[in-house]
Write a protein that holds these residues in place. Structure first.
Motif, PDB file in Angstrom:
ATOM      1  N   ALA A   1       0.627  -1.217  -0.581  1.00 51.18           N
ATOM      2  CA  ALA A   1       0.030  -0.025   0.500  1.00 51.18           C
ATOM      3  C   ALA A   1       0.959   1.403  -0.043  1.00 51.18           C
ATOM      4  O   ALA A   1       0.811   2.629  -0.646  1.00 51.18           O
ATOM      5  N   GLY A   2       1.956   1.431   0.756  1.00 48.80           N
ATOM      6  CA  GLY A   2       3.102   2.208   0.870  1.00 48.80           C
ATOM      7  C   GLY A   2       3.809   2.735  -1.161  1.00 48.80           C
ATOM      8  O   GLY A   2       3.876   3.441  -1.055  1.00 48.80           O
ATOM      9  N   LYS A   3       4.015   1.583  -1.367  1.00 50.28           N
ATOM     10  CA  LYS A   3       4.478   1.567  -2.616  1.00 50.28           C
ATOM     11  C   LYS A   3       3.218   2.306  -3.475  1.00 50.28           C
ATOM     12  O   LYS A   3       3.771   3.445  -4.669  1.00 50.28           O
ATOM     13  N   VAL A   4       1.926   1.612  -3.743  1.00 51.41           N
ATOM     14  CA  VAL A   4       1.219   2.519  -4.481  1.00 51.41           C
ATOM     15  C   VAL A   4       0.783   3.730  -3.965  1.00 51.41           C
ATOM     16  O   VAL A   4       0.634   4.512  -5.191  1.00 51.41           O
ATOM     17  N   PHE A   5       1.067   4.633  -2.765  1.00 50.16           N
ATOM     18  CA  PHE A   5       0.683   5.181  -2.285  1.00 50.16           C
ATOM     19  C   PHE A   5       1.433   6.405  -3.104  1.00 50.16           C
ATOM     20  O   PHE A   5       0.968   7.786  -2.963  1.00 50.16           O
ATOM     21  N   MET A   6       2.941   5.869  -2.522  1.00 47.73           N
ATOM     22  CA  MET A   6       3.979   6.901  -3.291  1.00 47.73           C
ATOM     23  C   MET A   6       3.320   7.022  -5.031  1.00 47.73           C
ATOM     24  O   MET A   6       3.379   8.247  -5.254  1.00 47.73           O
ATOM     25  N   ALA A   7       3.042   5.964  -5.396  1.00 49.02           N
ATOM     26  CA  ALA A   7       2.285   5.995  -6.763  1.00 49.02           C
ATOM     27  C   ALA A   7       1.515   7.305  -7.373  1.00 49.02           C
ATOM     28  O   ALA A   7       1.290   8.002  -8.091  1.00 49.02           O
ATOM     29  N   PHE A   8       0.734   6.624  -6.180  1.00 51.32           N
ATOM     30  CA  PHE A   8      -0.182   7.849  -6.307  1.00 51.32           C
ATOM     31  C   PHE A   8      -0.386   9.625  -6.415  1.00 51.32           C
ATOM     32  O   PHE A   8      -0.744  10.078  -6.622  1.00 51.32           O
ATOM     33  N   VAL A   9       0.962   9.422  -5.625  1.00 52.05           N
ATOM     34  CA  VAL A   9       1.135  11.599  -5.276  1.00 52.05           C
ATOM     35  C   VAL A   9       1.987  10.931  -6.305  1.00 52.05           C
ATOM     36  O   VAL A   9       1.821  12.368  -6.609  1.00 52.05           O
ATOM     37  N   GLU A  10       3.414  10.852  -6.420  1.00 50.54           N
ATOM     38  CA  GLU A  10       3.842  11.148  -8.207  1.00 50.54           C
ATOM     39  C   GLU A  10       3.199  11.482  -9.187  1.00 50.54           C
ATOM     40  O   GLU A  10       3.077  12.557  -9.671  1.00 50.54           O
ATOM     41  N   LYS A  11       1.688  10.558  -9.313  1.00 42.70           N
ATOM     42  CA  LYS A  11       0.722  11.037 -10.318  1.00 42.70           C
ATOM     43  C   LYS A  11      -0.103  12.349  -9.612  1.00 42.70           C
ATOM     44  O   LYS A  11       0.057  13.322 -11.042  1.00 42.70           O
ATOM     45  N   ASN A  12      -0.449  12.363  -8.384  1.00 44.21           N
ATOM     46  CA  ASN A  12      -0.699  13.813  -7.993  1.00 44.21           C
ATOM     47  C   ASN A  12       0.161  15.067  -8.778  1.00 44.21           C
ATOM     48  O   ASN A  12      -0.550  15.515  -9.353  1.00 44.21           O
ATOM     49  N   ASP A  13       1.249  14.849  -7.864  1.00 42.19           N
ATOM     50  CA  ASP A  13       2.156  15.981  -8.282  1.00 42.19           C
ATOM     51  C   ASP A  13       1.859  16.320  -9.586  1.00 42.19           C
ATOM     52  O   ASP A  13       2.622  17.517 -10.233  1.00 42.19           O
ATOM     53  N   ARG A  14       1.932  15.161 -10.695  1.00 43.54           N
ATOM     54  CA  ARG A  14       2.188  15.117 -11.677  1.00 43.54           C
ATOM     55  C   ARG A  14       0.902  16.113 -12.487  1.00 43.54           C
ATOM     56  O   ARG A  14       1.249  16.943 -13.258  1.00 43.54           O
ATOM     57  N   MET A  15       0.024  15.592 -12.516  1.00 39.44           N
ATOM     58  CA  MET A  15      -1.778  16.483 -12.520  1.00 39.44           C
ATOM     59  C   MET A  15      -1.689  17.886 -11.928  1.00 39.44           C
ATOM     60  O   MET A  15      -1.811  18.556 -12.582  1.00 39.44           O
ATOM     61  N   GLU A  16      -0.991  18.082 -10.889  1.00 36.86           N
ATOM     62  CA  GLU A  16      -0.904  20.276 -10.234  1.00 36.86           C
ATOM     63  C   GLU A  16       0.002  20.330 -11.262  1.00 36.86           C
ATOM     64  O   GLU A  16      -0.193  21.700 -11.490  1.00 36.86           O
ATOM     65  N   ILE A  17       1.124  19.481 -11.276  1.00 34.70           N
ATOM     66  CA  ILE A  17       2.040  21.129 -12.710  1.00 34.70           C
ATOM     67  C   ILE A  17       1.868  20.937 -13.673  1.00 34.70           C
ATOM     68  O   ILE A  17       2.044  22.260 -13.977  1.00 34.70           O
ATOM     69  N   GLU A  18       1.381  20.032 -14.427  1.00 35.23           N
ATOM     70  CA  GLU A  18       0.279  20.029 -15.538  1.00 35.23           C
ATOM     71  C   GLU A  18      -0.576  21.136 -15.544  1.00 35.23           C
ATOM     72  O   GLU A  18      -0.730  21.830 -16.037  1.00 35.23           O
ATOM     73  N   ARG A  19      -1.356  21.388 -14.468  1.00 35.67           N
ATOM     74  CA  ARG A  19      -2.593  22.198 -14.160  1.00 35.67           C
ATOM     75  C   ARG A  19      -1.872  23.978 -13.735  1.00 35.67           C
ATOM     76  O   ARG A  19      -2.675  24.216 -14.617  1.00 35.67           O
ATOM     77  N   THR A  20      -0.607  24.203 -13.665  1.00 32.15           N
ATOM     78  CA  THR A  20      -0.126  25.106 -12.913  1.00 32.15           C
ATOM     79  C   THR A  20       0.149  25.392 -14.436  1.00 32.15           C
ATOM     80  O   THR A  20       0.170  26.673 -14.699  1.00 32.15           O
ATOM     81  N   MET A  21       1.043  24.703 -14.969  1.00 34.44           N
ATOM     82  CA  MET A  21       1.210  25.005 -16.256  1.00 34.44           C
ATOM     83  C   MET A  21       0.915  25.379 -17.899  1.00 34.44           C
ATOM     84  O   MET A  21       0.853  26.218 -17.950  1.00 34.44           O
ATOM     85  N   ALA A  22      -0.018  25.426 -17.460  1.00 35.07           N
ATOM     86  CA  ALA A  22      -1.388  25.446 -18.572  1.00 35.07           C
ATOM     87  C   ALA A  22      -2.361  26.282 -18.130  1.00 35.07           C
ATOM     88  O   ALA A  22      -2.601  27.427 -19.030  1.00 35.07           O
ATOM     89  N   SER A  23      -2.575  26.631 -16.597  1.00 38.93           N
ATOM     90  CA  SER A  23      -2.846  27.851 -16.590  1.00 38.93           C
ATOM     91  C   SER A  23      -2.500  29.141 -16.154  1.00 38.93           C
ATOM     92  O   SER A  23      -2.157  30.605 -16.116  1.00 38.93           O
ATOM     93  N   ALA A  24      -0.666  28.721 -16.442  1.00 36.59           N
ATOM     94  CA  ALA A  24      -0.111  30.263 -16.464  1.00 36.59           C
ATOM     95  C   ALA A  24       0.564  30.730 -17.609  1.00 36.59           C
ATOM     96  O   ALA A  24       0.376  29.840 -18.851  1.00 36.59           O
ATOM     97  N   PRO A  25       1.220  32.166 -17.830  1.00 38.74           N
ATOM     98  CA  PRO A  25       0.604  33.043 -18.951  1.00 38.74           C
ATOM     99  C   PRO A  25       1.771  32.790 -19.474  1.00 38.74           C
ATOM    100  O   PRO A  25       2.887  32.744 -18.456  1.00 38.74           O
ATOM    101  N   SER A  26       2.084  32.820 -20.694  1.00 46.37           N
ATOM    102  CA  SER A  26       3.143  32.123 -21.630  1.00 46.37           C
ATOM    103  C   SER A  26       3.473  33.439 -21.823  1.00 46.37           C
ATOM    104  O   SER A  26       5.387  33.113 -22.323  1.00 46.37           O
ATOM    105  N   ASN A  27       3.770  34.701 -22.038  1.00 48.53           N
ATOM    106  CA  ASN A  27       4.616  36.133 -22.155  1.00 48.53           C
ATOM    107  C   ASN A  27       4.926  35.851 -20.534  1.00 48.53           C
ATOM    108  O   ASN A  27       4.439  35.944 -19.655  1.00 48.53           O
ATOM    109  N   ALA A  28       6.623  36.813 -21.045  1.00 53.39           N
ATOM    110  CA  ALA A  28       7.228  37.038 -19.889  1.00 53.39           C
ATOM    111  C   ALA A  28       6.774  38.872 -19.015  1.00 53.39           C
ATOM    112  O   ALA A  28       6.228  38.539 -17.314  1.00 53.39           O
TER     113      ALA A  28
END
Length: 164
Positions: A95-122
C-alpha cells in the motif's frame, strides 16, 4: 418472499413482464454506483444505460448526486489516498508503494495544471489569438521574402560569374 436477481445482480421488479414499465426505486448501492461512474467521467446517458433506466429517471432520482459531478473525481481520489495511507500506516508495504505512485501522479497533474494556467509571456499578458486568415497572410509574406532572398542570391551568383 425471495428476491429474484438478473444476470448482473440487479433485483428483478415484482411486476416484471406485466403491463407498463416498473417504477425505479433508488437504492444506496445504485447511489454509490452513480457516484463512482460520475467520478470516472461517465456521461448521464452511459450511467442511465448501466442502471437500465432512462436519463430523465436518472436525473429525477439521483439529482442530488449528479449536481456535484465536478467534485466526484476529487472525492474518489481523496478516498483512495486515505485508504492507501491507512493501510500503509497499518503495516502494508505494498500500500505504501501504491500510495507513493499515487502521490507522484498527483504531483504531475498539479504541475501540468499550473503550467497550463500560467501565462506564456514574460509580462504576464495572455498571448494574442491569431486567426486563420492572419496565419495565411503571414505565411504569404514569409514565402515572398524567401523567394526574394533566393532571387537575390541567384542574381549575385550570375553577376559574380559574369565579372570573372
Amino acid at each position: 418472499m425471495d428476491r429474484v436477481f438478473d444476470l448482473f445482480g440487479d433485483p428483478v421488479p415484482s411486476n416484471h413482464g406485466g403491463r407498463g414499465r416498473p417504477q425505479h426505486l433508488p437504492t444506496t448501492e445504485n447511489r454509490n454506483k452513480v457516484t463512482l461512474l460520475l467520478a470516472l467521467g461517465w456521461s448521464n446517458g452511459r450511467i442511465a444505460n448501466a442502471l437500465h433506466i432512462t436519463e430523465p429517471t436518472l436525473r429525477k432520482h439521483y439529482f442530488s448526486v449528479i449536481k456535484f459531478r465536478d467534485q466526484q473525481r476529487d472525492r474518489m481520489d481523496a478516498a483512495v489516498a486515505s485508504t492507501l495511507w491507512r493501510q500503509f500506516v497499518e503495516g502494508s508495504t505494498a500500500a505504501g508503494k501504491v500510495f507513493m505512485a499515487f502521490v507522484e501522479k498527483n504531483d504531475r497533474m498539479e504541475i501540468e495544471r499550473t503550467m497550463a494556467s500560467a501565462p506564456s509571456n514574460a509580462d504576464g499578458a495572455l498571448p494574442e489569438r491569431v486567426g486563420k486568415k492572419q496565419v495565411d497572410a503571414q505565411r504569404a509574406i514569409d514565402a515572398d521574402a524567401d523567394l526574394m532572398a533566393e532571387l537575390e542570391q541567384e542574381a549575385a551568383a550570375q553577376n559574380a560569374t559574369a565579372v570573372h
